[in-house]
Motif scaffolding. Structure first.
Motif, PDB file in Angstrom:
ATOM      1  N   VAL A   1     -22.045  17.518 -17.610  1.00  0.00           N
ATOM      2  CA  VAL A   1     -22.375  19.329 -17.243  1.00  0.00           C
ATOM      3  C   VAL A   1     -23.208  19.483 -17.484  1.00  0.00           C
ATOM      4  O   VAL A   1     -23.227  20.557 -16.432  1.00  0.00           O
ATOM      5  N   TYR A   2     -24.134  19.713 -18.675  1.00  0.00           N
ATOM      6  CA  TYR A   2     -25.185  20.084 -19.114  1.00  0.00           C
ATOM      7  C   TYR A   2     -26.359  20.154 -18.118  1.00  0.00           C
ATOM      8  O   TYR A   2     -26.656  21.274 -18.014  1.00  0.00           O
ATOM      9  N   ALA A   3     -26.431  18.888 -17.807  1.00  0.00           N
ATOM     10  CA  ALA A   3     -27.769  18.513 -17.018  1.00  0.00           C
ATOM     11  C   ALA A   3     -27.333  19.404 -15.668  1.00  0.00           C
ATOM     12  O   ALA A   3     -28.666  19.649 -15.093  1.00  0.00           O
ATOM     13  N   GLN A   4     -26.529  20.843 -15.358  1.00  0.00           N
ATOM     14  CA  GLN A   4     -26.061  21.301 -13.969  1.00  0.00           C
ATOM     15  C   GLN A   4     -27.580  22.560 -14.304  1.00  0.00           C
ATOM     16  O   GLN A   4     -27.870  23.049 -13.281  1.00  0.00           O
ATOM     17  N   THR A   5     -27.949  23.006 -15.837  1.00  0.00           N
ATOM     18  CA  THR A   5     -28.434  23.430 -16.061  1.00  0.00           C
ATOM     19  C   THR A   5     -30.125  23.727 -15.839  1.00  0.00           C
ATOM     20  O   THR A   5     -30.821  24.841 -15.492  1.00  0.00           O
ATOM     21  N   VAL A   6     -30.330  22.451 -14.805  1.00  0.00           N
ATOM     22  CA  VAL A   6     -32.051  22.379 -14.789  1.00  0.00           C
ATOM     23  C   VAL A   6     -31.641  21.691 -12.651  1.00  0.00           C
ATOM     24  O   VAL A   6     -32.903  21.867 -12.324  1.00  0.00           O
TER      25      VAL A   6
ATOM     26  N   MET B   1     -28.303  22.345 -10.820  1.00  0.00           N
ATOM     27  CA  MET B   1     -27.706  22.836  -9.474  1.00  0.00           C
ATOM     28  C   MET B   1     -27.445  24.740  -9.668  1.00  0.00           C
ATOM     29  O   MET B   1     -27.713  25.524  -8.840  1.00  0.00           O
ATOM     30  N   LEU B   2     -27.658  24.629 -10.884  1.00  0.00           N
ATOM     31  CA  LEU B   2     -27.154  26.542 -11.522  1.00  0.00           C
ATOM     32  C   LEU B   2     -28.536  26.411 -11.438  1.00  0.00           C
ATOM     33  O   LEU B   2     -28.072  28.068 -10.470  1.00  0.00           O
ATOM     34  N   PRO B   3     -29.998  26.779 -11.352  1.00  0.00           N
ATOM     35  CA  PRO B   3     -30.960  27.108 -10.772  1.00  0.00           C
ATOM     36  C   PRO B   3     -30.578  28.124  -9.005  1.00  0.00           C
ATOM     37  O   PRO B   3     -30.947  28.902  -8.364  1.00  0.00           O
ATOM     38  N   LEU B   4     -30.270  26.675  -8.746  1.00  0.00           N
ATOM     39  CA  LEU B   4     -30.245  26.377  -6.585  1.00  0.00           C
ATOM     40  C   LEU B   4     -29.107  27.458  -6.228  1.00  0.00           C
ATOM     41  O   LEU B   4     -29.211  28.039  -5.948  1.00  0.00           O
ATOM     42  N   ALA B   5     -28.246  27.420  -7.111  1.00  0.00           N
ATOM     43  CA  ALA B   5     -26.464  28.252  -6.795  1.00  0.00           C
ATOM     44  C   ALA B   5     -27.232  29.726  -7.253  1.00  0.00           C
ATOM     45  O   ALA B   5     -26.440  31.045  -6.522  1.00  0.00           O
ATOM     46  N   MET B   6     -27.864  29.527  -8.149  1.00  0.00           N
ATOM     47  CA  MET B   6     -27.695  31.449  -8.426  1.00  0.00           C
ATOM     48  C   MET B   6     -28.488  32.081  -7.525  1.00  0.00           C
ATOM     49  O   MET B   6     -28.265  33.691  -7.434  1.00  0.00           O
TER      50      MET B   6
ATOM     51  N   ALA C   1     -32.805  33.316 -20.467  1.00  0.00           N
ATOM     52  CA  ALA C   1     -33.462  33.578 -22.022  1.00  0.00           C
ATOM     53  C   ALA C   1     -32.364  33.647 -23.045  1.00  0.00           C
ATOM     54  O   ALA C   1     -32.127  33.319 -24.157  1.00  0.00           O
ATOM     55  N   VAL C   2     -30.589  34.832 -22.612  1.00  0.00           N
ATOM     56  CA  VAL C   2     -29.461  34.235 -23.648  1.00  0.00           C
ATOM     57  C   VAL C   2     -29.623  32.756 -24.111  1.00  0.00           C
ATOM     58  O   VAL C   2     -28.877  32.876 -25.341  1.00  0.00           O
ATOM     59  N   ASN C   3     -29.325  31.945 -23.109  1.00  0.00           N
ATOM     60  CA  ASN C   3     -29.011  30.686 -24.571  1.00  0.00           C
ATOM     61  C   ASN C   3     -30.196  30.756 -25.557  1.00  0.00           C
ATOM     62  O   ASN C   3     -29.444  30.157 -26.195  1.00  0.00           O
ATOM     63  N   GLY C   4     -31.996  30.810 -25.059  1.00  0.00           N
ATOM     64  CA  GLY C   4     -32.168  30.037 -25.974  1.00  0.00           C
ATOM     65  C   GLY C   4     -32.571  30.917 -27.219  1.00  0.00           C
ATOM     66  O   GLY C   4     -32.369  30.764 -28.547  1.00  0.00           O
ATOM     67  N   VAL C   5     -32.218  32.500 -26.880  1.00  0.00           N
ATOM     68  CA  VAL C   5     -31.988  33.877 -28.138  1.00  0.00           C
ATOM     69  C   VAL C   5     -30.326  32.933 -29.203  1.00  0.00           C
ATOM     70  O   VAL C   5     -30.529  32.806 -30.325  1.00  0.00           O
ATOM     71  N   LEU C   6     -29.252  32.806 -28.159  1.00  0.00           N
ATOM     72  CA  LEU C   6     -28.245  32.492 -28.627  1.00  0.00           C
ATOM     73  C   LEU C   6     -28.056  31.260 -29.626  1.00  0.00           C
ATOM     74  O   LEU C   6     -28.327  31.388 -30.978  1.00  0.00           O
ATOM     75  N   ILE C   7     -28.875  30.646 -29.137  1.00  0.00           N
ATOM     76  CA  ILE C   7     -29.621  29.335 -29.764  1.00  0.00           C
ATOM     77  C   ILE C   7     -29.501  28.920 -31.324  1.00  0.00           C
ATOM     78  O   ILE C   7     -29.775  28.405 -32.731  1.00  0.00           O
ATOM     79  N   VAL C   8     -31.032  30.023 -31.333  1.00  0.00           N
ATOM     80  CA  VAL C   8     -32.019  30.140 -31.925  1.00  0.00           C
ATOM     81  C   VAL C   8     -31.179  30.700 -32.987  1.00  0.00           C
ATOM     82  O   VAL C   8     -31.801  30.446 -34.625  1.00  0.00           O
ATOM     83  N   LEU C   9     -30.966  32.198 -33.098  1.00  0.00           N
ATOM     84  CA  LEU C   9     -30.103  32.949 -33.998  1.00  0.00           C
ATOM     85  C   LEU C   9     -28.323  32.501 -34.612  1.00  0.00           C
ATOM     86  O   LEU C   9     -28.119  32.835 -35.767  1.00  0.00           O
TER      87      LEU C   9
ATOM     88  N   ALA D   1     -27.350   7.242 -21.242  1.00  0.00           N
ATOM     89  CA  ALA D   1     -25.874   7.768 -20.743  1.00  0.00           C
ATOM     90  C   ALA D   1     -27.055   9.411 -20.413  1.00  0.00           C
ATOM     91  O   ALA D   1     -26.499  10.039 -19.050  1.00  0.00           O
ATOM     92  N   TRP D   2     -27.353  10.154 -20.612  1.00  0.00           N
ATOM     93  CA  TRP D   2     -28.369  10.934 -21.346  1.00  0.00           C
ATOM     94  C   TRP D   2     -29.363  11.255 -19.323  1.00  0.00           C
ATOM     95  O   TRP D   2     -29.105  12.142 -18.414  1.00  0.00           O
ATOM     96  N   SER D   3     -30.375  10.327 -19.638  1.00  0.00           N
ATOM     97  CA  SER D   3     -30.728   9.700 -18.539  1.00  0.00           C
ATOM     98  C   SER D   3     -30.195   9.476 -16.589  1.00  0.00           C
ATOM     99  O   SER D   3     -30.214  10.794 -16.610  1.00  0.00           O
ATOM    100  N   LEU D   4     -28.906   9.260 -17.245  1.00  0.00           N
ATOM    101  CA  LEU D   4     -28.206   8.758 -16.065  1.00  0.00           C
ATOM    102  C   LEU D   4     -27.385   9.912 -15.653  1.00  0.00           C
ATOM    103  O   LEU D   4     -27.810  10.032 -14.252  1.00  0.00           O
ATOM    104  N   ALA D   5     -27.427  10.830 -15.916  1.00  0.00           N
ATOM    105  CA  ALA D   5     -26.471  12.253 -16.083  1.00  0.00           C
ATOM    106  C   ALA D   5     -27.325  12.833 -14.949  1.00  0.00           C
ATOM    107  O   ALA D   5     -27.377  13.784 -14.097  1.00  0.00           O
ATOM    108  N   MET D   6     -28.909  12.741 -15.454  1.00  0.00           N
ATOM    109  CA  MET D   6     -30.162  13.946 -15.116  1.00  0.00           C
ATOM    110  C   MET D   6     -30.233  13.134 -13.948  1.00  0.00           C
ATOM    111  O   MET D   6     -30.521  14.179 -12.465  1.00  0.00           O
ATOM    112  N   LEU D   7     -30.073  12.614 -13.199  1.00  0.00           N
ATOM    113  CA  LEU D   7     -30.264  11.623 -12.143  1.00  0.00           C
ATOM    114  C   LEU D   7     -28.466  12.249 -11.596  1.00  0.00           C
ATOM    115  O   LEU D   7     -29.273  12.266  -9.583  1.00  0.00           O
ATOM    116  N   LEU D   8     -27.285  11.986 -11.482  1.00  0.00           N
ATOM    117  CA  LEU D   8     -26.683  11.785 -11.043  1.00  0.00           C
ATOM    118  C   LEU D   8     -26.325  13.574 -10.941  1.00  0.00           C
ATOM    119  O   LEU D   8     -25.450  13.830  -9.760  1.00  0.00           O
TER     120      LEU D   8
END
Length: 404
Positions: A232-237, A239-244, A260-268, A350-357
């Motif tokens: 799910v998270y791997a979509q951020t890098v 399909m998400l850019p392509l779809a948007m 940028a909202v993502n980074g700001v929320l995490i940091v704060l 598991a994370w590396s495999l998700a980045m491929l799938l």
């Protein structure tokens, strides 16, 4: 006679309390390294602009990098248990600096392919060792806070590094390679100097091995949950850019502003809630975070404007914040001390495999329609959350057994 009440500890002090000095060396090295992480976000641009590769060829090169990353986690997990956490982490960072520089000076396709595979093999080799170090150094009660702080450092450093990298790329891509390489060497030196070796005594570390890991059905079930979460998270890098940009029609500037909202929320937000979340039941907390993450991506199916896109980012970022530090804490609960490197290697695999799938399945689903893509991604997130709830009682029993 009145007795003065003891002052409540400040927020900063509450975050520092309970965490040993070697952990802060690891945290500082992680931050420095991520501040210098400038190459990977711009690899596609570098390959097509600076080296003149076609988009299809650049995709092949990135796939070779992914193959190296898959092997990396298994090898690095073994090394963390065999030669030690400190040696694996520092050695991986030195090797990353060498491979990063080699890629910067590679001009032919065979050299670029070899450099990218080697870089994929070593760039994340530090992860199993880092995860095992935290489990070795930090008490169980403080592990959610410790893993959460590492997550925060990674996101803060990455946001700054990516911004600086975009500016420096205009002056020449080699600046990115050299700064990235130097940050890796700084990380290696800091860990080697300030972090002790924590691997258990050799006699204990030679028992078990990969056979014990693969026979641990609870760990394998948890790995499937992690794979779903990572997909799910791997979509951020992927399909998400392509779809948007291509489907919804947002400009690249609008996409970047919303993200940028993502980074700001995490940091704060993340440092404010990590302690409180760490005191909740770990399995239920992780399941909640994965579910919110999935819902946030499912709602992307209805996005038509930049504001709506930003609203969905807020939702799935909150899910990301909830999961931060909890998955690593559960991993440390499941892994015997002498096999923490191997267990972390399976987790990283598991994370590396998700980045491929993610791009493979995502591209096929997007061709069927954006709603098919985002409802499917959301469904994977909800299934992973249900899976985590199902194995929660077994995880609690394992934790109770370890505390005995």
């Amino acid at each position: 006679m009145t007795t003065a009440l003891a002052p409540k500890p400040s927020f900063l002090k509450s975050q520092v309390n309970g965490l040993p000095r070697p952990f802060w060396a690891l945290w500082g090295g992680t931050l420095v390294n991520r501040l210098g992480t400038m190459v990977m976000p711009f690899t596609g641009v570098y390959l097509t602009q600076a080296r003149g590769l076609s988009i299809a060829t650049a995709g092949l090169v990135m796939a070779v990098f992914g193959a190296g990353s898959l092997v990396s986690q298994i090898v690095a997990g073994s090394l963390a248990d065999r030669i030690g956490r400190r040696a694996t982490l520092s050695g991986g960072m030195v090797a990353t600096a060498v491979c990063m520089t080699a890629l910067g000076y590679s001009t032919t396709l065979p050299a670029i392919l070899a450099s990218m595979f080697s870089l994929g093999l070593v760039i994340d080799a530090y992860r199993p060792a880092s995860s095992a170090l935290v489990a070795d150094l930090v008490s169980p009660v403080d592990r959610p806070k410790a893993y959460g702080l590492l997550f925060w450092a990674i996101n803060l450093g990455y946001a700054v590094g990516m911004t600086a990298g975009g500016w420096l790329a205009g002056s020449g891509f080699m600046w990115l390679f050299w700064i990235n390489a130097v940050s890796c060497l700084a990380f290696a030196a800091l860990v080697w100097r300030a972090v002790p070796e924590t691997r258990p005594a050799r006699g204990e570390s030679e028992t078990g091995g990969w056979g014990q890991v693969l026979r641990d059905r609870l760990m394998l079930a948890f790995t499937v949950v992690v794979l779903g979460n990572a997909f799910v998270y791997a979509q951020t890098v992927s399909m998400l850019p392509l779809a948007m940009v291509k489907v919804v029609g947002l400009s690249t500037a609008e996409f970047g502003l919303a993200m940028a909202v993502n980074g700001v929320l995490i940091v704060l937000v993340q440092p404010l809630v990590s302690g409180w979340l760490g005191r909740r039941d770990h399995s239920r907390t992780l399941a909640l975070g994965i579910a919110v993450l999935g819902v946030g991506f499912a709602l992307t199916a209805f996005v038509t404007t930049t504001l709506a896109f930003a609203a969905t980012i807020v939702i799935w970022t909150l899910g990301e914040i909830v999961t931060a530090g909890i998955a690593g804490t559960i991993l440390a609960t499941l892994a015997p001390a002498h096999l923490r490197g191997r267990y972390a290697g399976v987790f990283g695999f598991a994370w590396s495999l998700a980045m491929l799938l993610a791009p493979l399945a995502g591209g096929w689903l997007l061709a069927l329609g954006p709603r098919m893509l985002w409802f499917s991604v959301g469904g994977v997130g909800l299934l992973a959350a249900l899976g985590q709830l199902a194995i929660g009682p077994a995880i609690r029993r394992r934790a109770a057994l370890n505390d005995c």
